[in-house]
Write an enzyme that holds these catalytic residues in place. Structure first.
Site, PDB file in Angstrom:
ATOM      1  N   ASP A  14       3.708 -30.325 -15.339  1.00  0.00           N
ATOM      2  CA  ASP A  14       3.301 -31.134 -16.488  1.00  0.00           C
ATOM      3  C   ASP A  14       4.428 -31.279 -17.502  1.00  0.00           C
ATOM      4  O   ASP A  14       4.177 -31.621 -18.661  1.00  0.00           O
ATOM      5  CB  ASP A  14       2.079 -30.500 -17.177  1.00  0.00           C
ATOM      6  CG  ASP A  14       0.785 -31.159 -16.730  1.00  0.00           C
ATOM      7  OD1 ASP A  14       0.834 -32.033 -15.857  1.00  0.00           O
ATOM      8  OD2 ASP A  14      -0.282 -30.797 -17.256  1.00  0.00           O
ATOM      9  N   ASP A  62       0.479 -18.650 -12.241  1.00  0.00           N
ATOM     10  CA  ASP A  62       1.201 -19.262 -13.355  1.00  0.00           C
ATOM     11  C   ASP A  62       2.702 -19.196 -13.100  1.00  0.00           C
ATOM     12  O   ASP A  62       3.172 -18.476 -12.215  1.00  0.00           O
ATOM     13  CB  ASP A  62       0.847 -18.557 -14.667  1.00  0.00           C
ATOM     14  CG  ASP A  62      -0.519 -18.992 -15.188  1.00  0.00           C
ATOM     15  OD1 ASP A  62      -1.071 -19.967 -14.650  1.00  0.00           O
ATOM     16  OD2 ASP A  62      -1.028 -18.348 -16.129  1.00  0.00           O
ATOM     17  N   ASP A  78       5.241 -17.815 -14.382  1.00  0.00           N
ATOM     18  CA  ASP A  78       6.039 -16.587 -14.493  1.00  0.00           C
ATOM     19  C   ASP A  78       5.576 -15.500 -13.542  1.00  0.00           C
ATOM     20  O   ASP A  78       6.034 -14.354 -13.647  1.00  0.00           O
ATOM     21  CB  ASP A  78       5.992 -16.059 -15.928  1.00  0.00           C
ATOM     22  CG  ASP A  78       4.574 -15.740 -16.385  1.00  0.00           C
ATOM     23  OD1 ASP A  78       3.683 -16.557 -16.087  1.00  0.00           O
ATOM     24  OD2 ASP A  78       4.363 -14.712 -17.038  1.00  0.00           O
ATOM     25  N   ASP A 129     -10.245 -20.765 -17.317  1.00  0.00           N
ATOM     26  CA  ASP A 129     -10.447 -19.715 -16.327  1.00  0.00           C
ATOM     27  C   ASP A 129     -11.755 -18.966 -16.566  1.00  0.00           C
ATOM     28  O   ASP A 129     -12.522 -18.714 -15.637  1.00  0.00           O
ATOM     29  CB  ASP A 129      -9.262 -18.751 -16.328  1.00  0.00           C
ATOM     30  CG  ASP A 129      -8.825 -18.367 -17.740  1.00  0.00           C
ATOM     31  OD1 ASP A 129      -9.540 -18.720 -18.699  1.00  0.00           O
ATOM     32  OD2 ASP A 129      -7.782 -17.712 -17.883  1.00  0.00           O
TER      33      ASP A 129
END
Length: 670
Positions: free
Chosen positions: A243, A302, A304, A396
């Site tokens: 994004d 995600d 990281d 989530d």
């Protein structure tokens, strides 16, 4: 002192030489003197260290508050945030006024507040107009101000006890799990096949998604780790959901995807032109692709997160023969947990969250809030629960609650860990906590009717409403901020509503001790952890109110800033796996300081874009500073009434707020 042969050993028999001798008798006076001098030197060194720390803090206060060197003022976007700051400021002005009055009364010898049964002087005893005003203030304080403060404090103490009991039960549940060695297990070899030619047919189709947005620092290591998952290449598809609105970052991510695609990895790059719905919109758009119907499970990481190669083999087999299982969640591990004091305190909090809260709820309730990453979903469970929705900033938790209402069960794997990164600056951590505490209140307001009308058992509804949302998401920040940041300072000026010592000291210390049990190596940080959790209550309270009443920045999504840290062994191990797969020679540690010279040579494909020099600017956080001065003012007032425990708590809590308000908590440690 002059006789150095102070100790004499007498041997009365042949075995006397082998008898045990008292160690103290073997020390002469000169040795004893040196021991005393050494202890005195250590004591003086400790005092000098404290003095040096205080002097450094005063210097920072002068440079940042008075001269404004290297700082920027916090930009408060929310009207609710500005309103809360004005309320705290009003309490501060009121506290300073009360302190001035009490100091004058103390100097004049009017020690009425030392007697709990206040003696109100009669008219004949009154001498002077200031004495008359002070006596009137004492009467108003005892009759009109103390009762509401006492009622509110009693209410908060009751909530405090309930929340402490809940935490105690969770810790006991965790102890029982450890004692009985209760954990989800995989029976047999779920991928074993009798057909030797079709050895990969027992592996289910898995879709892996990596949502990211302007993740320049971490995109490469995350994609590299996911592309090395040990799974048949024809049974896995990796989606890089970008994004980013920075074209340079887009080209870098495209280049990384192209590199792994040329190595035979089944990976694709997706970019949305219109970034609506933040992460939820990104995941929703990816799940609408036609080829998703060919896959049974989806793993989410995600940007990281760096899973181990065997992640899918440790998680996906749990779905076999359990059609009601919708989610398998892994635990997080942090590569930068010892980077500074802030990351150490975060690690304590996160260890308790995973090992106690999520593990206990997973074992006894088969439900917990999805962490948004490092988990594997059954795609059927996502579809039947309504898919990803963009209505809150905690998509989530939203999907987890809706899946629970539809009867799906969850499993938490405490022994499966995925490396990730903690926020290293207070500003980044502050924004993350605001999103994590405003989103649940938004979700509670939106899904309460669905919970009430759902067909799940009554005790599951009660657990969702009373424990999951109200007690742990609403009551905790409310009483923590109200009790320790507002009521406690006020009781110093209104002693009729005094808080007992067990509320201020003993119970919080016990709860902090239990919270730090999952991370025993951090026991020296038990007091800083307690003070820091109380300090964060102002952010959590503000976020909770914003989310509950949909005020200001309740729907603001700010991507948590990451530093892209990975330990040298992790990077070398990852590069060795990649080199082995590509028939490259393995890496060896060099003699340079970083030890990564050979690793840098293998990364020639990444263009080194010139970056302008960035000067670190520390922020000044107004609410934290205002509360610091309020607590320190109350600490000065407590000296007049000789309240020892209250004084020390207010002093150290005020210093904690001061350090956070000056943006010193996230500084790098030497």
């Amino acid at each position: 002192m002059e006789n150095h042969n102070y100790s004499v050993l007498d041997m009365n028999g042949s075995e006397a030489a082998f008898q045990r001798v008292d160690k103290d008798r073997g020390k002469n006076a000169k040795q004893f003197t040196w021991v005393l001098l050494l202890k005195a030197h250590r004591a003086v060194g400790s005092i000098a260290w404290l003095g040096n720390g205080l002097w450094t803090l005063l210097g920072v206060i002068k440079n940042r508050l008075i001269f404004g060197q290297g700082v920027t003022m916090e930009n408060e976007k929310s009207n609710k945030g500005r309103f809360l700051f004005r309320i705290i400021l009003a309490f501060l002005v009121m506290a300073l006024t009360f302190l001035a009055v009490e100091v004058v009364a103390h100097l004049k010898g009017w020690h009425y507040f030392q007697n709990h049964n206040l003696h109100i002087p009669q008219t004949s005893e009154i001498q002077g107009w200031f004495n008359m005003i002070y006596v009137a203030w004492l009467k108003i304080r005892a009759d009109y101000i103390a009762p509401p403060i006492q009622f509110l404090s009693s209410y908060c103490v009751a909530l405090f006890i309930i929340q402490s009991a809940d935490r105690m039960l969770q810790c006991l549940g965790c102890f029982w799990i450890k004692f009985k060695k209760i954990k989800p297990r995989i029976e047999g070899d779920p991928f074993k096949s009798d057909d030797l030619e079709g050895s990969g047919c027992n592996y289910p189709m898995v879709l892996v998604q990596i949502p990211m947005c302007n993740e320049r620092e971490v995109y490469e290591q995350s994609i590299s780790a996911v592309c090395q998952l040990d799974w048949p290449k024809d049974r896995i598809l990796i989606q890089v959901l970008d994004d980013s609105d920075d074209e340079n970052i887009q080209w870098l991510i495209k280049g990384e995807v192209s590199k792994w695609s040329q190595k035979g990895v089944n990976i694709i790059y997706r970019h949305r032109l219109v970034r609506t719905g933040y992460k939820a919109g990104n995941l929703k758009s990816a799940m609408n692709c036609d080829y998703v119907k060919d896959y049974e499970f989806v793993a989410i990481f995600d940007a990281d997160f760096q899973p181990n190669p065997d992640f899918l083999k440790q998680t996906v087999p749990h779905f076999k023969n359990t059609p009601e299982l919708g989610l398998v969640q892994a635990r997080w591990a942090f590569v930068n947990r010892d980077e500074n004091l802030l990351t150490r305190l975060q690690n304590v909090n996160m260890c308790f969250h995973f090992e106690v809260e999520q593990q206990v709820n997973g074992v006894y309730l088969n439900f917990f809030g999805f962490n948004g990453t490092a988990g594997v979903w059954r795609i059927k469970a996502l579809e039947e629960s309504g898919g990803w929705l963009e209505r809150t900033t905690v998509e989530d938790m939203d999907i987890a609650v809706r899946a629970h209402l539809n009867g799906w069960k969850f499993i938490f794997l405490d022994d499966v860990k995925v490396l990730c990164e903690l926020p290293e600056s207070y500003e980044a951590y502050r924004k993350q906590q605001h999103r994590w505490h405003s989103g649940p209140m938004q979700l509670f307001r939106l899904c309460l009717p669905a919970i009430i009308t759902s067909k799940i058992a009554f005790w599951k509804k009660a657990n969702l409403i009373l424990l999951f949302f109200l007690l742990r998401k609403l009551i905790l920040p409310f009483y923590s901020f109200t009790l320790f940041c507002i009521i406690l300072p006020l009781t110093m000026f209104v002693p009729e509503a005094e808080l007992p010592a067990w509320v201020i000291c003993y119970v919080p210390v016990i709860m902090s001790f239990m919270s730090i049990l999952p991370a025993p190596r951090y026991f020296p940080f038990i007091v800083p952890y307690l003070l820091f959790e109380n300090t964060m209550s102002v952010i959590k309270f503000n976020a909770m109110i914003s989310g509950l009443f949909q005020l200001g920045s309740s729907y603001e999504w700010v991507v948590t800033k990451k530093a892209g840290r990975s330990s040298e062994p992790d990077l070398l191990a990852a590069e060795e796996r990649e080199s082995k797969a590509m028939n490259y020679p393995q890496l060896h540690r060099g003699v340079s300081d970083s030890g990564l010279s050979e690793l840098n040579k293998l990364k020639e494909h990444q263009e080194a874009a010139p970056k302008p020099p960035v000067r670190k600017m520390n922020k000044i956080f107004k609410k934290e500073l205002a509360l610091a001065f309020l607590l320190l003012t109350a600490a000065v007032r407590s000296l007049l009434s000789a309240q020892g425990v209250h004084f020390y708590f207010l002093l150290f809590q005020g210093i904690s707020f001061l350090l956070v308000g000056l943006d010193l908590i996230g500084e790098q440690m030497s």
